[in-house]
Design an enzyme around this catalytic site. Structure first.
Site, mmCIF file in Angstrom:
data_model
loop_
_atom_site.group_PDB
_atom_site.id
_atom_site.type_symbol
_atom_site.label_atom_id
_atom_site.label_comp_id
_atom_site.label_asym_id
_atom_site.label_seq_id
_atom_site.Cartn_x
_atom_site.Cartn_y
_atom_site.Cartn_z
ATOM 1 N N ASP A 260 0.853 -1.193 0.000
ATOM 2 C CA ASP A 260 0.000 0.000 0.000
ATOM 3 C C ASP A 260 0.892 1.246 0.000
ATOM 4 O O ASP A 260 1.780 1.382 0.835
ATOM 5 C CB ASP A 260 -0.896 -0.007 1.241
ATOM 6 N N ASP B 153 -3.927 2.436 -5.087
ATOM 7 C CA ASP B 153 -2.602 2.412 -4.444
ATOM 8 C C ASP B 153 -2.309 1.137 -3.659
ATOM 9 O O ASP B 153 -1.396 1.115 -2.855
ATOM 10 C CB ASP B 153 -2.402 3.646 -3.562
ATOM 11 N N GLU B 154 -3.080 0.076 -3.881
ATOM 12 C CA GLU B 154 -2.785 -1.151 -3.124
ATOM 13 C C GLU B 154 -2.988 -2.409 -3.960
ATOM 14 O O GLU B 154 -3.826 -2.451 -4.855
ATOM 15 C CB GLU B 154 -3.619 -1.231 -1.842
HETATM 16 P P1 TTP Z 1 -5.296 5.148 1.180
HETATM 17 O O1 TTP Z 1 -4.277 4.094 0.885
HETATM 18 O O2 TTP Z 1 -6.440 4.795 2.056
HETATM 19 O O3 TTP Z 1 -4.579 6.389 1.873
HETATM 20 P P2 TTP Z 1 -3.160 7.027 1.587
HETATM 21 O O4 TTP Z 1 -2.373 6.231 0.605
HETATM 22 O O5 TTP Z 1 -3.360 8.465 1.213
HETATM 23 O O6 TTP Z 1 -2.476 7.016 3.018
HETATM 24 P P3 TTP Z 1 -1.840 5.763 3.794
HETATM 25 O O7 TTP Z 1 -0.385 6.103 3.956
HETATM 26 O O8 TTP Z 1 -2.553 5.730 5.103
HETATM 27 O O9 TTP Z 1 -2.085 4.544 2.969
HETATM 28 O O10 TTP Z 1 -5.892 5.715 -0.162
HETATM 29 C C1 TTP Z 1 -5.149 5.846 -1.357
HETATM 30 C C2 TTP Z 1 -5.538 7.099 -2.105
HETATM 31 O O11 TTP Z 1 -6.931 7.102 -2.389
HETATM 32 C C3 TTP Z 1 -5.274 8.385 -1.327
HETATM 33 O O12 TTP Z 1 -3.943 8.866 -1.488
HETATM 34 C C4 TTP Z 1 -6.293 9.314 -1.868
HETATM 35 C C5 TTP Z 1 -7.453 8.423 -2.281
HETATM 36 N N1 TTP Z 1 -8.546 8.495 -1.266
HETATM 37 C C6 TTP Z 1 -9.573 9.405 -1.450
HETATM 38 O O13 TTP Z 1 -9.598 10.138 -2.449
HETATM 39 N N2 TTP Z 1 -10.559 9.492 -0.496
HETATM 40 C C7 TTP Z 1 -10.554 8.714 0.643
HETATM 41 O O14 TTP Z 1 -11.446 8.842 1.506
HETATM 42 C C8 TTP Z 1 -9.481 7.762 0.817
HETATM 43 C C9 TTP Z 1 -9.437 6.888 2.046
HETATM 44 C C10 TTP Z 1 -8.517 7.692 -0.168
HETATM 45 MG MG MG Z 2 -2.206 4.156 0.813
#
Ligand code: TTP
Ligand code: MG
Length: 344
Positions: free
Chosen positions: A8, A103-104
């Site tokens: 992720d 992103d995962e």
């Molecule tokens: P996530 O992997 O949930 O968050 P992240 O990568 O920003 O942070 P982390 O380090 O905790 O993993 O989500 C991936 C992307 O999806 C994030 O960068 C932006 C988008 N996203 C949104 O647009 N709205 C949301 O509510 C979430 C959770 C994510």
């Molecule tokens: Mg993330």
């Protein structure tokens, strides 16, 4: 048994912005809609998180918590492009790779693979070739691998060894289990259940009687059980959003203003699922007050608000009746797998 890796990206959208703008490195930044337009935060970098800013928070609240927050509009097509690069690297490390969101992804390794070594290689390669960091979790199933990737974020690497699975799961807060939302967690806490170990004394049958499908899930997860089957090459054929109205819509104007909200939701959902709607053809679904239903689509149109407006006007002209449900969406214009690669 082959290990599962969950990878992720760290603060993904914000990480791409920081990569391209070194001046953002140590200051709080967020991607989101503006305060005046009642925007919400998509994500923010770790300096901003120290102020309590997080995804899905209203931008106005985020700016109250952190007045110096730099707010950016974001660039979805760039994030999608970076996502593709990351996924290409990841998929090089296992025959089985499941991309779950922008992103995962999960990778299933074989018994012979050295999971920790592969995790390190993925992290290094993404850092060098793409310029952002990822966190990796290693475990026997998807559920625990996902928890593990979150364990040492950012730039984390955490393994739940097989022999530690039961102990690791027992100590988990129930709200950490994917599928246990905040409302469910509060309900469980009211019943005296906060950690997985609180579930262990109950029989499976008791949990199912009390909580239905959630009960079965709690029984399994609290023991660290989960699936290790990857859904491969899942291609999304369509995406749609719809709404049933409390009061039927009786005019085209009502339908067009309802469309605005559906359009925002469709854009948001396709972004979250990393689906490029430009590759899909638009359709609208209308259910009338008498429950009759009609769907209109046009293979030659692209997806935008104007084209949905036209389809809705056509639908209304076809059957000028009161409307109880309106839906919009997109589907593949070609047979799957021919020219389109939707990456999902
Ligand atoms: P996530 O992997 O949930 O968050 P992240 O990568 O920003 O942070 P982390 O380090 O905790 O993993 O989500 C991936 C992307 O999806 C994030 O960068 C932006 C988008 N996203 C949104 O647009 N709205 C949301 O509510 C979430 C959770 C994510
Ligand atoms: Mg993330």
């Amino acid at each position: 048994m082959g290990k599962i890796l969950h990878i992720d990206c760290d603060c993904f959208f914000a990480a791409v912005e920081m990569r391209d703008h070194p001046e953002y490195h140590k200051v709080p930044i967020a991607i989101g809609g503006s305060r005046d337009r009642r925007g919400v935060i998509s994500t923010c970098n770790y300096p901003a998180r120290r102020f309590g800013v997080h995804s899905a928070m209203a931008t106005s609240q985020a700016l109250n918590l952190c007045p110096e927050l730099i707010l950016l509009n974001g660039n979805m097509s760039l994030y999608r492009q970076v996502s593709k690069q990351v996924m290409a690297i990841i998929s090089g490390y296992g025959d089985q790779c499941q991309v779950v969101s922008i992103d995962e992804a999960y990778v299933k390794l074989t018994d012979d693979d050295d999971a920790v070594l592969i995790a390190r290689l993925i992290k290094e390669q993404v850092k060098q070739l793409v310029g952002i960091t990822v966190s990796v979790g290693i475990a026997d199933n998807k559920f625990l691998a996902k928890i593990a990737s979150d364990w040492q974020k950012p730039d984390g690497l955490y393994q739940v060894e097989s022999e530690r699975t039961a102990e690791f799961a027992a100590a988990l807060a129930l709200k950490k289990i994917p599928g246990v939302g905040i409302k469910t967690a509060i309900k469980l806490q009211q019943d005296g259940l906060q950690y997985c170990q609180d579930i262990l004394p109950f029989s499976r049958a008791d949990l199912i009687v009390k909580y239905g499908r959630l009960g079965e899930m709690l029984y399994q997860r609290s023991r660290g059980n989960g699936s290790s089957e990857l859904q491969l090459n899942r291609q999304r054929k369509s995406i749609s959003v719809e709404r049933t109205f409390a009061e039927d819509l009786t005019s085209v104007d009502d339908m067009l203003s309802a469309l605005e909200e559906l359009w925002q939701r469709l854009k948001q959902r396709s972004e979250q699922a990393n689906i490029d709607v430009a590759a899909l053809a638009p359709f609208v679904k209308v259910k009338f007050a008498d429950f009759q239903q009609t769907t209109l689509s046009n293979q030659h149109l692209s997806i935008n608000l104007k084209n949905y407006q036209e389809l809705i006007i056509q639908a209304q002209q076809r059957e000028p009746k009161a409307v109880r449900l309106l839906g919009i969406g997109g589907r593949c214009p070609e047979p799957l797998g021919s020219q389109l690669n939707l990456d999902f």
